[in-house]
Write a protein that holds these residues in place. Sequence first.
Motif, PDB file in Angstrom:
ATOM      1  N   THR A  10     -34.521  -4.139  28.673  1.00 31.91           N
ATOM      2  CA  THR A  10     -34.334  -2.817  28.669  1.00 31.91           C
ATOM      3  C   THR A  10     -33.083  -2.558  29.544  1.00 31.91           C
ATOM      4  OG1 THR A  10     -35.817  -2.535  30.583  1.00 31.91           O
ATOM      5  CG2 THR A  10     -36.577  -2.041  28.257  1.00 31.91           C
ATOM      6  N   PHE A  11     -32.237  -1.530  29.239  1.00 29.79           N
ATOM      7  CA  PHE A  11     -31.222  -0.766  30.228  1.00 29.79           C
ATOM      8  C   PHE A  11     -31.376   0.567  30.156  1.00 29.79           C
ATOM      9  CE2 PHE A  11     -29.345  -4.851  28.038  1.00 29.79           C
ATOM     10  CZ  PHE A  11     -28.647  -5.203  29.372  1.00 29.79           C
ATOM     11  N   LEU A  15     -26.528   3.430  30.163  1.00 31.83           N
ATOM     12  CA  LEU A  15     -25.694   2.243  30.233  1.00 31.83           C
ATOM     13  C   LEU A  15     -25.537   1.654  28.910  1.00 31.83           C
ATOM     14  CD1 LEU A  15     -26.886   0.355  33.368  1.00 31.83           C
ATOM     15  CD2 LEU A  15     -24.694   1.408  33.044  1.00 31.83           C
ATOM     16  N   THR A  27     -25.556  -8.816  32.766  1.00 31.12           N
ATOM     17  CA  THR A  27     -26.332  -7.886  33.588  1.00 31.12           C
ATOM     18  C   THR A  27     -26.755  -8.420  34.694  1.00 31.12           C
ATOM     19  OG1 THR A  27     -28.042  -6.053  33.672  1.00 31.12           O
ATOM     20  CG2 THR A  27     -28.541  -8.166  32.098  1.00 31.12           C
ATOM     21  N   ILE A  28     -27.146  -7.850  35.919  1.00 26.33           N
ATOM     22  CA  ILE A  28     -27.518  -8.815  36.937  1.00 26.33           C
ATOM     23  C   ILE A  28     -28.974  -8.252  37.353  1.00 26.33           C
ATOM     24  CG2 ILE A  28     -27.155  -8.830  39.589  1.00 26.33           C
ATOM     25  CD1 ILE A  28     -24.071  -8.423  38.858  1.00 26.33           C
ATOM     26  N   ARG A  29     -29.903  -8.975  37.257  1.00 25.87           N
ATOM     27  CA  ARG A  29     -31.428  -8.683  37.292  1.00 25.87           C
ATOM     28  C   ARG A  29     -32.003  -9.674  38.567  1.00 25.87           C
ATOM     29  NH1 ARG A  29     -33.056  -5.467  32.810  1.00 25.87           N
ATOM     30  NH2 ARG A  29     -30.917  -4.580  32.245  1.00 25.87           N
ATOM     31  N   GLU A  33     -36.825 -10.882  36.018  1.00 26.51           N
ATOM     32  CA  GLU A  33     -36.130 -10.324  34.795  1.00 26.51           C
ATOM     33  C   GLU A  33     -35.360 -11.464  34.297  1.00 26.51           C
ATOM     34  OE1 GLU A  33     -35.283  -6.160  34.125  1.00 26.51           O
ATOM     35  OE2 GLU A  33     -35.571  -6.007  36.225  1.00 26.51           O
ATOM     36  N   LEU A  47     -34.711   2.009  28.703  1.00 29.45           N
ATOM     37  CA  LEU A  47     -35.779   1.781  29.560  1.00 29.45           C
ATOM     38  C   LEU A  47     -36.480   3.171  29.323  1.00 29.45           C
ATOM     39  CD1 LEU A  47     -37.295   0.739  31.942  1.00 29.45           C
ATOM     40  CD2 LEU A  47     -35.780   1.894  33.380  1.00 29.45           C
ATOM     41  N   GLU A  77     -19.579  -5.738  33.790  1.00 32.38           N
ATOM     42  CA  GLU A  77     -20.720  -4.772  33.763  1.00 32.38           C
ATOM     43  C   GLU A  77     -20.351  -3.333  33.266  1.00 32.38           C
ATOM     44  OE1 GLU A  77     -24.019  -4.432  34.532  1.00 32.38           O
ATOM     45  OE2 GLU A  77     -24.444  -5.956  36.036  1.00 32.38           O
ATOM     46  N   LEU A  79     -18.814  -1.094  34.833  1.00 31.71           N
ATOM     47  CA  LEU A  79     -18.954  -0.106  35.945  1.00 31.71           C
ATOM     48  C   LEU A  79     -17.948  -0.411  37.194  1.00 31.71           C
ATOM     49  CD1 LEU A  79     -22.771  -0.217  36.337  1.00 31.71           C
ATOM     50  CD2 LEU A  79     -21.381   1.612  35.318  1.00 31.71           C
ATOM     51  N   LEU A  84     -21.625  -0.076  40.766  1.00 34.65           N
ATOM     52  CA  LEU A  84     -22.428  -1.317  40.576  1.00 34.65           C
ATOM     53  C   LEU A  84     -23.504  -1.495  41.442  1.00 34.65           C
ATOM     54  CD1 LEU A  84     -23.720  -3.480  38.654  1.00 34.65           C
ATOM     55  CD2 LEU A  84     -21.560  -5.011  39.299  1.00 34.65           C
ATOM     56  N   LEU A  87     -26.141   0.630  42.464  1.00 36.96           N
ATOM     57  CA  LEU A  87     -27.093   0.737  41.449  1.00 36.96           C
ATOM     58  C   LEU A  87     -28.353  -0.292  41.646  1.00 36.96           C
ATOM     59  CD1 LEU A  87     -28.195   2.287  38.891  1.00 36.96           C
ATOM     60  CD2 LEU A  87     -26.603   0.857  37.463  1.00 36.96           C
ATOM     61  N   VAL A  91     -32.240  -0.378  42.321  1.00 38.85           N
ATOM     62  CA  VAL A  91     -33.101  -0.975  41.532  1.00 38.85           C
ATOM     63  C   VAL A  91     -34.172  -2.164  42.352  1.00 38.85           C
ATOM     64  CG1 VAL A  91     -33.554  -2.282  39.371  1.00 38.85           C
ATOM     65  CG2 VAL A  91     -31.779  -0.510  39.677  1.00 38.85           C
ATOM     66  N   TYR A  92     -33.269  -3.051  42.967  1.00 34.80           N
ATOM     67  CA  TYR A  92     -33.590  -4.333  43.630  1.00 34.80           C
ATOM     68  C   TYR A  92     -33.385  -4.092  45.240  1.00 34.80           C
ATOM     69  CZ  TYR A  92     -33.226  -5.675  38.686  1.00 34.80           C
ATOM     70  OH  TYR A  92     -33.347  -5.861  37.456  1.00 34.80           O
TER      71      TYR A  92
HETATM   72  C1  LIG Z   1     -36.416  -2.566  33.906  1.00 27.30           C
HETATM   73  C2  LIG Z   1     -34.787  -2.122  33.599  1.00 27.30           C
HETATM   74  O1  LIG Z   1     -34.475  -1.634  32.681  1.00 27.30           O
HETATM   75  N1  LIG Z   1     -34.123  -2.781  34.689  1.00 27.30           N
HETATM   76  C3  LIG Z   1     -32.659  -2.263  34.927  1.00 27.30           C
HETATM   77  C4  LIG Z   1     -32.055  -3.222  35.611  1.00 27.30           C
HETATM   78  C5  LIG Z   1     -30.810  -3.013  35.815  1.00 27.30           C
HETATM   79  N2  LIG Z   1     -30.097  -2.486  34.893  1.00 27.30           N
HETATM   80  C6  LIG Z   1     -28.705  -2.332  34.980  1.00 27.30           C
HETATM   81  C7  LIG Z   1     -27.880  -1.666  36.189  1.00 27.30           C
HETATM   82  C8  LIG Z   1     -26.580  -2.504  36.328  1.00 27.30           C
HETATM   83  O2  LIG Z   1     -25.715  -2.143  35.139  1.00 27.30           O
HETATM   84  C9  LIG Z   1     -27.180  -3.835  35.969  1.00 27.30           C
HETATM   85  C10 LIG Z   1     -27.294  -4.732  36.943  1.00 27.30           C
HETATM   86  O3  LIG Z   1     -28.518  -4.684  37.587  1.00 27.30           O
HETATM   87  O4  LIG Z   1     -27.992  -3.852  35.045  1.00 27.30           O
HETATM   88  C11 LIG Z   1     -30.673  -1.904  33.836  1.00 27.30           C
HETATM   89  O5  LIG Z   1     -30.141  -1.126  32.984  1.00 27.30           O
HETATM   90  N3  LIG Z   1     -31.925  -1.685  33.668  1.00 27.30           N
END
Ligand SMILES: CC(=O)Nc1ccn([C@H]2C[C@H](O)[C@@H](CO)O2)c(=O)n1
Length: 113
Positions: A10-11, A15, A27-29, A33, A47, A77, A79, A84, A87, A91-92
Amino acid sequence: MSAIAPTQITFFEFLTPLVASGQKTITIRDFSESHYQPGTQVEVYTLESHTKVCDIVILAVEPLAFDDINELHADQEGLPLDELKHLIQQVYPDQQRLFMISFALVDSKVSSN
Ligand SMILES: CC(=O)Nc1ccn([C@H]2C[C@H](O)[C@@H](CO)O2)c(=O)n1
């Protein structure tokens, strides 16, 4: 024993145009993930509404420390670097140990020949 590779990702909805256009290629997780397997095809969903967006193929999964995120990552990315990093911190929060997932868009166009 290796875990079964996930087949969906999911994004955030805002995005997904970058993913579907092929502009976003990483993508950085966090660790939870990071279990994608290079060579596998993965379905992309938003998402917020779990709407299918496109398919991607995973190219690589590599460790990446938060402090090492740079302009090249931001470019991949799609962005600005400050956006970035902000964000990712949202998220983290407080996570230094992250993973860069590289991917390519799967062309969904079907040839008429
Ligand atoms: C659960 C979920 O969808 N989580 C995320 C986590 C990160 N992103 C995006 C935000 C940044 O562009 C990159 C780096 O983390 O990934 C996301 O869309 N959804």
